[in-house]
Design a protein around this motif. Sequence first.
Motif, PDB file in Angstrom:
ATOM      1  N   VAL A   1     -10.791   9.482  -4.892  1.00 50.79           N
ATOM      2  CA  VAL A   1     -10.192   8.141  -4.870  1.00 50.79           C
ATOM      3  C   VAL A   1      -9.580   7.890  -6.238  1.00 50.79           C
ATOM      4  CG1 VAL A   1     -10.615   5.672  -4.594  1.00 50.79           C
ATOM      5  CG2 VAL A   1     -11.854   7.317  -3.162  1.00 50.79           C
ATOM      6  N   LEU A   2      -8.319   7.445  -6.252  1.00 49.60           N
ATOM      7  CA  LEU A   2      -7.608   7.251  -7.505  1.00 49.60           C
ATOM      8  C   LEU A   2      -7.130   5.814  -7.644  1.00 49.60           C
ATOM      9  CD1 LEU A   2      -6.826  10.361  -6.459  1.00 49.60           C
ATOM     10  CD2 LEU A   2      -5.579  10.305  -8.616  1.00 49.60           C
ATOM     11  N   LEU A   3      -7.100   5.345  -8.883  1.00 55.94           N
ATOM     12  CA  LEU A   3      -6.464   4.082  -9.236  1.00 55.94           C
ATOM     13  C   LEU A   3      -5.016   4.422  -9.619  1.00 55.94           C
ATOM     14  CD1 LEU A   3      -6.540   1.035  -9.871  1.00 55.94           C
ATOM     15  CD2 LEU A   3      -7.365   1.624 -12.156  1.00 55.94           C
ATOM     16  N   CYS A   4      -4.069   3.982  -8.797  1.00 61.84           N
ATOM     17  CA  CYS A   4      -2.688   4.463  -8.931  1.00 61.84           C
ATOM     18  C   CYS A   4      -1.733   3.491  -9.612  1.00 61.84           C
ATOM     19  CB  CYS A   4      -2.131   4.821  -7.552  1.00 61.84           C
ATOM     20  SG  CYS A   4      -2.908   6.281  -6.823  1.00 61.84           S
ATOM     21  N   ASN A   5      -2.116   2.238  -9.815  1.00 64.15           N
ATOM     22  CA  ASN A   5      -1.153   1.311 -10.429  1.00 64.15           C
ATOM     23  C   ASN A   5      -1.449   1.034 -11.894  1.00 64.15           C
ATOM     24  OD1 ASN A   5      -3.444  -0.151  -9.701  1.00 64.15           O
ATOM     25  ND2 ASN A   5      -2.309  -1.998  -9.140  1.00 64.15           N
ATOM     26  N   VAL A   6      -2.053   2.016 -12.568  1.00 66.24           N
ATOM     27  CA  VAL A   6      -2.159   1.935 -14.024  1.00 66.24           C
ATOM     28  C   VAL A   6      -0.826   2.366 -14.629  1.00 66.24           C
ATOM     29  CG1 VAL A   6      -4.643   2.276 -14.135  1.00 66.24           C
ATOM     30  CG2 VAL A   6      -3.122   4.259 -14.106  1.00 66.24           C
ATOM     31  N   LYS A   7      -0.569   1.944 -15.851  1.00 64.44           N
ATOM     32  CA  LYS A   7       0.673   2.322 -16.519  1.00 64.44           C
ATOM     33  C   LYS A   7       0.624   3.798 -16.908  1.00 64.44           C
ATOM     34  CE  LYS A   7       3.695   0.989 -20.340  1.00 64.44           C
ATOM     35  NZ  LYS A   7       3.895   0.063 -21.492  1.00 64.44           N
ATOM     36  N   ALA A   8       1.712   4.513 -16.609  1.00 66.66           N
ATOM     37  CA  ALA A   8       1.788   5.921 -16.990  1.00 66.66           C
ATOM     38  C   ALA A   8       1.706   6.053 -18.512  1.00 66.66           C
ATOM     39  CB  ALA A   8       3.084   6.538 -16.469  1.00 66.66           C
ATOM     40  N   CYS A   9       1.036   7.087 -18.972  1.00 63.01           N
ATOM     41  CA  CYS A   9       0.874   7.282 -20.419  1.00 63.01           C
ATOM     42  C   CYS A   9       0.749   8.768 -20.712  1.00 63.01           C
ATOM     43  CB  CYS A   9      -0.357   6.524 -20.920  1.00 63.01           C
ATOM     44  SG  CYS A   9      -1.914   7.126 -20.215  1.00 63.01           S
TER      45      CYS A   9
ATOM     46  N   GLU B   1       2.080  -2.902 -11.022  1.00 60.23           N
ATOM     47  CA  GLU B   1       1.511  -2.203 -12.182  1.00 60.23           C
ATOM     48  C   GLU B   1       0.562  -3.154 -12.891  1.00 60.23           C
ATOM     49  OE1 GLU B   1       3.438  -1.176 -16.319  1.00 60.23           O
ATOM     50  OE2 GLU B   1       3.914   0.441 -14.906  1.00 60.23           O
ATOM     51  N   LEU B   2      -0.621  -2.695 -13.204  1.00 58.77           N
ATOM     52  CA  LEU B   2      -1.586  -3.540 -13.908  1.00 58.77           C
ATOM     53  C   LEU B   2      -1.122  -3.747 -15.346  1.00 58.77           C
ATOM     54  CD1 LEU B   2      -4.934  -1.954 -12.654  1.00 58.77           C
ATOM     55  CD2 LEU B   2      -3.834  -4.054 -11.837  1.00 58.77           C
ATOM     56  N   LYS B   3      -1.072  -5.027 -15.764  1.00 59.35           N
ATOM     57  CA  LYS B   3      -0.659  -5.347 -17.127  1.00 59.35           C
ATOM     58  C   LYS B   3      -1.871  -5.265 -18.054  1.00 59.35           C
ATOM     59  CE  LYS B   3       3.450  -6.260 -15.606  1.00 59.35           C
ATOM     60  NZ  LYS B   3       4.550  -5.297 -15.839  1.00 59.35           N
ATOM     61  N   ALA B   4      -1.665  -4.595 -19.167  1.00 57.91           N
ATOM     62  CA  ALA B   4      -2.789  -4.387 -20.090  1.00 57.91           C
ATOM     63  C   ALA B   4      -3.347  -5.715 -20.597  1.00 57.91           C
ATOM     64  CB  ALA B   4      -2.341  -3.506 -21.261  1.00 57.91           C
ATOM     65  N   LYS B   5      -2.466  -6.678 -20.875  1.00 58.61           N
ATOM     66  CA  LYS B   5      -2.950  -7.939 -21.448  1.00 58.61           C
ATOM     67  C   LYS B   5      -3.757  -8.757 -20.455  1.00 58.61           C
ATOM     68  CE  LYS B   5       1.365 -10.420 -20.489  1.00 58.61           C
ATOM     69  NZ  LYS B   5       2.482 -11.181 -21.094  1.00 58.61           N
ATOM     70  N   GLN B   6      -3.576  -8.526 -19.153  1.00 61.05           N
ATOM     71  CA  GLN B   6      -4.347  -9.280 -18.167  1.00 61.05           C
ATOM     72  C   GLN B   6      -5.750  -8.701 -17.962  1.00 61.05           C
ATOM     73  OE1 GLN B   6      -1.977  -9.457 -14.589  1.00 61.05           O
ATOM     74  NE2 GLN B   6      -0.398 -10.717 -15.530  1.00 61.05           N
ATOM     75  N   ARG B   7      -5.946  -7.444 -18.329  1.00 65.53           N
ATOM     76  CA  ARG B   7      -7.261  -6.804 -18.292  1.00 65.53           C
ATOM     77  C   ARG B   7      -7.930  -6.940 -16.918  1.00 65.53           C
ATOM     78  NH1 ARG B   7     -10.704  -8.571 -23.354  1.00 65.53           N
ATOM     79  NH2 ARG B   7     -11.891  -6.760 -22.604  1.00 65.53           N
ATOM     80  N   VAL B   8      -7.136  -6.693 -15.864  1.00 67.11           N
ATOM     81  CA  VAL B   8      -7.668  -6.831 -14.501  1.00 67.11           C
ATOM     82  C   VAL B   8      -8.807  -5.847 -14.275  1.00 67.11           C
ATOM     83  CG1 VAL B   8      -7.116  -6.636 -12.047  1.00 67.11           C
ATOM     84  CG2 VAL B   8      -5.483  -7.714 -13.610  1.00 67.11           C
ATOM     85  N   TRP B   9      -8.608  -4.584 -14.673  1.00 67.72           N
ATOM     86  CA  TRP B   9      -9.677  -3.593 -14.461  1.00 67.72           C
ATOM     87  C   TRP B   9     -10.956  -3.984 -15.190  1.00 67.72           C
ATOM     88  CZ3 TRP B   9     -11.407   0.111 -11.540  1.00 67.72           C
ATOM     89  CH2 TRP B   9     -12.428   0.942 -12.021  1.00 67.72           C
ATOM     90  N   ASP B  10     -10.839  -4.478 -16.407  1.00 69.70           N
ATOM     91  CA  ASP B  10     -12.030  -4.857 -17.167  1.00 69.70           C
ATOM     92  C   ASP B  10     -12.810  -5.970 -16.473  1.00 69.70           C
ATOM     93  OD1 ASP B  10     -11.366  -3.009 -19.089  1.00 69.70           O
ATOM     94  OD2 ASP B  10     -10.342  -4.455 -20.377  1.00 69.70           O
ATOM     95  N   HIS B  11     -12.076  -6.903 -15.813  1.00 66.24           N
ATOM     96  CA  HIS B  11     -12.756  -7.999 -15.107  1.00 66.24           C
ATOM     97  C   HIS B  11     -13.382  -7.523 -13.796  1.00 66.24           C
ATOM     98  CE1 HIS B  11     -11.575 -11.271 -17.771  1.00 66.24           C
ATOM     99  NE2 HIS B  11     -10.339 -10.797 -17.779  1.00 66.24           N
ATOM    100  N   VAL B  12     -12.735  -6.558 -13.131  1.00 64.49           N
ATOM    101  CA  VAL B  12     -13.197  -6.130 -11.817  1.00 64.49           C
ATOM    102  C   VAL B  12     -14.312  -5.081 -11.911  1.00 64.49           C
ATOM    103  CG1 VAL B  12     -12.481  -4.913  -9.702  1.00 64.49           C
ATOM    104  CG2 VAL B  12     -11.015  -6.687 -10.689  1.00 64.49           C
ATOM    105  N   GLN B  13     -14.261  -4.210 -12.914  1.00 63.09           N
ATOM    106  CA  GLN B  13     -15.152  -3.046 -12.962  1.00 63.09           C
ATOM    107  C   GLN B  13     -16.649  -3.371 -12.877  1.00 63.09           C
ATOM    108  OE1 GLN B  13     -17.265  -1.757 -15.659  1.00 63.09           O
ATOM    109  NE2 GLN B  13     -17.840  -0.105 -14.214  1.00 63.09           N
ATOM    110  N   PRO B  14     -17.150  -4.439 -13.509  1.00 60.39           N
ATOM    111  CA  PRO B  14     -18.599  -4.702 -13.387  1.00 60.39           C
ATOM    112  C   PRO B  14     -19.063  -4.926 -11.946  1.00 60.39           C
ATOM    113  CG  PRO B  14     -17.676  -5.914 -15.225  1.00 60.39           C
ATOM    114  CD  PRO B  14     -16.519  -5.353 -14.484  1.00 60.39           C
ATOM    115  N   GLY B  15     -18.167  -5.311 -11.051  1.00 63.81           N
ATOM    116  CA  GLY B  15     -18.567  -5.521  -9.650  1.00 63.81           C
ATOM    117  C   GLY B  15     -18.476  -4.288  -8.785  1.00 63.81           C
ATOM    118  N   LEU B  16     -18.031  -3.141  -9.356  1.00 60.93           N
ATOM    119  CA  LEU B  16     -17.894  -1.898  -8.587  1.00 60.93           C
ATOM    120  C   LEU B  16     -19.192  -1.111  -8.688  1.00 60.93           C
ATOM    121  CD1 LEU B  16     -14.302  -0.874  -9.750  1.00 60.93           C
ATOM    122  CD2 LEU B  16     -14.932  -2.185  -7.719  1.00 60.93           C
ATOM    123  N   LEU B  17     -19.906  -0.982  -7.565  1.00 59.70           N
ATOM    124  CA  LEU B  17     -21.247  -0.395  -7.574  1.00 59.70           C
ATOM    125  C   LEU B  17     -21.422   0.581  -6.419  1.00 59.70           C
ATOM    126  CD1 LEU B  17     -23.246  -3.706  -8.190  1.00 59.70           C
ATOM    127  CD2 LEU B  17     -22.637  -1.970  -9.915  1.00 59.70           C
TER     128      LEU B  17
END
Length: 291
Positions: free
Chosen positions: A184-192, A240-256
């Motif tokens: 399973v991949l997270l696909c809408n991160v910014k390419a780097c 695309e997830l915006k770095a300044k919005q930190r969506v992943w950081d807010h969501v990750q604690p609920g992923l179990l």
Amino acid sequence: MESDEMFHPSLAAALMKLDPEDGGKMLEYFQTHALLAREKALLQASVREQKKLLVENGKLKKDIEELRHQLGDKQRRRAAKSVLSPGEAADPAASPSRRVDLQMTGRQRGEKKAAPEALPPPPAPAVDVSRLDLRVGRIVGVRRHPRAATLTVHDVDVGEKAPRPVVSKRRPGDQPPLVGSLAVLLCNVKACKVRGAASRARLLRCFRSDGAAELLAPPAGSNPGDRVTFLNYPGEPDRELKAKQRVWDHVQPGLLVDAEGVANYKGCGFRVEGKGPCRAPSLTDGTIRCT
């Protein structure tokens, strides 16, 4: 006799007396030429008449066009006059320059126009797992990072024209995933670029408190590109997830990962429509993070 109509009788008689044998033919010859001359004259007169008619038609069209423009101008002037009220039309003070002066006087007295009510701002999008573009991918290639021994580069098919390169951190003792396995991949991160290697997605792994880790696995029968969705959190993911919005950081604690090894977000399971839930192959009671 037709020859009598075209020529004088004395001329016909003279031709017959002059040449009794061929006089009739000569008379017929002259008659034919006379008829042709008449038809030619009539045709020329017809052409001159047509040219005359064309000139007259052109003049009439020009006159009609001028009348149409004059009528349009009159209608516009009449419409402009009808906009003014009877008092304004009769009062010289109602002229445009006078109205401008009155407006300026009103401003000098401190009169202010009521400001239009500002529209409320659109509601901010919810910060939940629906913002993540999670997809099933098939690993089609694994290789060491050319510049870092602790990094691995995966080529992952997510249902697009070409596989996506994904750079992942490798810890001591970790076994790289087998080619052909699903993830399973997270696909809408910014390419780097990670140490010079392109990375266009992130792998999801399950972690246990003792440090054990393994890739989150989609259900059997899944295909590259299948979306991972959540029944209680519908909606389309961000482009695309915006770095300044930190969506992943807010969501990750609920992923179990629960006691049965099923992946969930705040109790709502990871699911591939029509295929079933995503789960950790062997771990239970863990967390889910990107690597």
